[in-house]
Scaffold this motif. Structure first.
Motif, short mmCIF file in Angstrom:
data_model
loop_
_atom_site.label_atom_id
_atom_site.label_comp_id
_atom_site.label_asym_id
_atom_site.label_seq_id
_atom_site.Cartn_x
_atom_site.Cartn_y
_atom_site.Cartn_z
N THR A 182 30.39 39.33 35.95
CA THR A 182 31.29 38.24 35.55
C THR A 182 30.57 37.15 35.90
O THR A 182 30.73 36.82 34.63
N GLY A 242 37.21 43.77 36.78
CA GLY A 242 38.48 42.98 36.06
C GLY A 242 39.85 43.04 36.75
O GLY A 242 40.11 42.33 35.61
N HIS A 302 37.66 34.04 29.70
CA HIS A 302 37.32 33.74 29.15
C HIS A 302 37.04 32.93 28.42
O HIS A 302 36.99 31.49 28.91
O1 PMV Z 1 36.15 39.97 35.63
P1 PMV Z 1 37.04 39.64 37.24
O2 PMV Z 1 37.72 40.06 37.75
O3 PMV Z 1 36.42 38.37 37.87
O4 PMV Z 1 38.43 38.40 35.86
C1 PMV Z 1 37.01 37.36 35.07
C2 PMV Z 1 37.79 36.70 34.43
C3 PMV Z 1 36.56 35.31 34.00
O5 PMV Z 1 38.48 35.02 32.95
C4 PMV Z 1 35.99 36.39 32.59
C5 PMV Z 1 36.60 34.36 34.75
C6 PMV Z 1 36.95 33.87 35.44
O6 PMV Z 1 37.03 32.54 36.35
O7 PMV Z 1 38.75 32.86 35.22
#
Ligand code: PMV
Length: 370
Positions: free
Chosen positions: A245, A153, A73
């Motif tokens: 996300t 995640g 984030h």
């Molecule tokens: O939830 P995931 O595996 O798509 O990871 C998202 C990571 C974030 O930092 C929340 C968004 C990003 O693009 O960096």
């Protein structure tokens, strides 16, 4: 591997040849490889082999999963982050067909993950084709599998985008560098994350343990490998909750706008954690890495992206002796990770989480690109 498109070209050469080499009722055809004239029977058996092999040949590609150790984030807004690719990958196979796009998603994972992501997945493929300069009407069947579970995640969307981009490129005989594949996957990620940082697709493309900083002014992002002496065990626990996300990223951006003073302070702390985390990793000081991960989880709670299931799994991992634990990825469900050096501790923490009825992936950080 000979690509399907190359074979299609061969096919059309054959059609032209048929036109060009019909002599007074007796068919003499030209062998497209040797350019020698051959009798029809020999030519047709060669064509049969070509058509049969065309049925078997397809483009293939893989992309790594990832676990963010520091900075999810915050990275979206230009704060540095640290990510490690997992050794598990999503694999794709692509084959051109006559009409439409058929997706066969055989990834194992959270219940409902594939269905929930279907629309975003279709948008991501459209974005990919556009970025590759291919017509939106390109018809293909796509198979997705591999040993990376479809948990939120874990960067499963970026891993699949990298895998599909590589498979399309191979199927169509396009030679793309890893850097180009990374750019294509970044565009595809916009379908899943709205405004992605680029950390997921970078890890999915290049693998390894990476320091990453998004260029928020639009230029190239900065990333570099962090070398550690040996890979270290972690576990990834899944809440089983399929998270969105894009909604999580938008929520943080909105709250940041509303409470700019508080968020500026938290973002500064996140930056300091990433810097300290890089130093601790380089010094192979994993006690310190664990402490910093705990602090990072606290910051993620403060920006409102954790949830009770994630907090619970983080608590279980710490009670079992994990050196540090935090949510990983977008939060709001999805996954947490715990630092569990040595197999024995990894197994202990994993077993405790599994006993609670949650799925666990046992993996390592710092595994170099396969
Ligand atoms: O939830 P995931 O595996 O798509 O990871 C998202 C990571 C974030 O930092 C929340 C968004 C990003 O693009 O960096």
């Amino acid at each position: 591997m000979t690509s399907f498109v190359e074979q299609l070209d061969i096919h059309s050469t054959f059609a032209d040849s048929t036109k060009n080499y019909r002599v007074s009722g007796q068919t003499i055809l030209k062998d497209i490889c040797t350019q020698r004239e051959v009798p029809k029977r020999m030519f047709l058996s060669k064509m049969t082999i070509l058509i049969l092999s065309r049925c078997l040949v397809m483009g293939k590609g893989s992309g790594y999963g990832k676990v963010i150790l520091f900075g999810e984030h915050f990275v979206v807004h230009g704060v540095p982050g640290i990510v490690s690719a997992t050794d598990a990958t999503t694999d794709a196979e692509v084959k051109k067909i006559d009409k439409g796009i058929i997706i066969k998603d055989e990834r194992k994972g959270s219940r409902g993950y594939a269905e929930e992501k279907k629309l975003q997945q279709i948008e991501s493929i459209e974005r990919m084709l556009k970025t590759m300069g291919m017509p939106q009407s390109t018809a293909m069947s796509i198979w997705l599998g591999g040993n990376l579970p479809g948990f939120s995640g874990l960067g499963a969307s970026a891993a699949s985008s990298v895998a599909i981009a590589r498979a399309i490129a191979e199927e169509c005989g396009l030679k793309f560098s890893d850097q180009r594949i990374n750019e294509i996957a970044y565009e595809a990620e916009k379908a899943y994350a709205g405004n992605p940082s680029g950390i997921d697709n970078t890890a999915a493309t290049f693998g390894g343990l990476l320091w990453f900083k998004k260029n928020v002014t639009g230029g190239p992002d900065t990333f570099e490998k962090i070398n550690i002496r040996a890979p270290v065990e972690i576990i990834i626990g899944s809440t089983g909750i399929v998270a969105n996300t894009k909604a999580m990223v938008e929520g943080v951006a909105e709250r940041k706008k509303q409470n700019s003073q508080k968020y500026d302070r938290l973002f500064k702390q996140a930056e300091n954690l990433a810097l300290a985390g890089r130093k601790a990793l380089k010094n192979f000081n994993f006690k310190k890495v664990g402490e910093l991960m705990n602090e990072n989880h606290h910051l993620l709670q403060e920006i409102g992206v954790s949830c009770k299931e994630l907090d619970h799994l983080v608590d279980v991992a710490r009670e079992q002796g994990a050196w540090g634990a935090k949510l990983t990825g977008g939060g709001g469900g999805g996954c947490m990770t715990a630092l569990t050096p040595e197999k024995e501790l990894q197994e202990k923490v994993a077993a405790a989480i599994e006993k609670e009825g949650f799925q666990v992936l046992r993996t390592k950080i710092g595994v170099q690109k396969l």
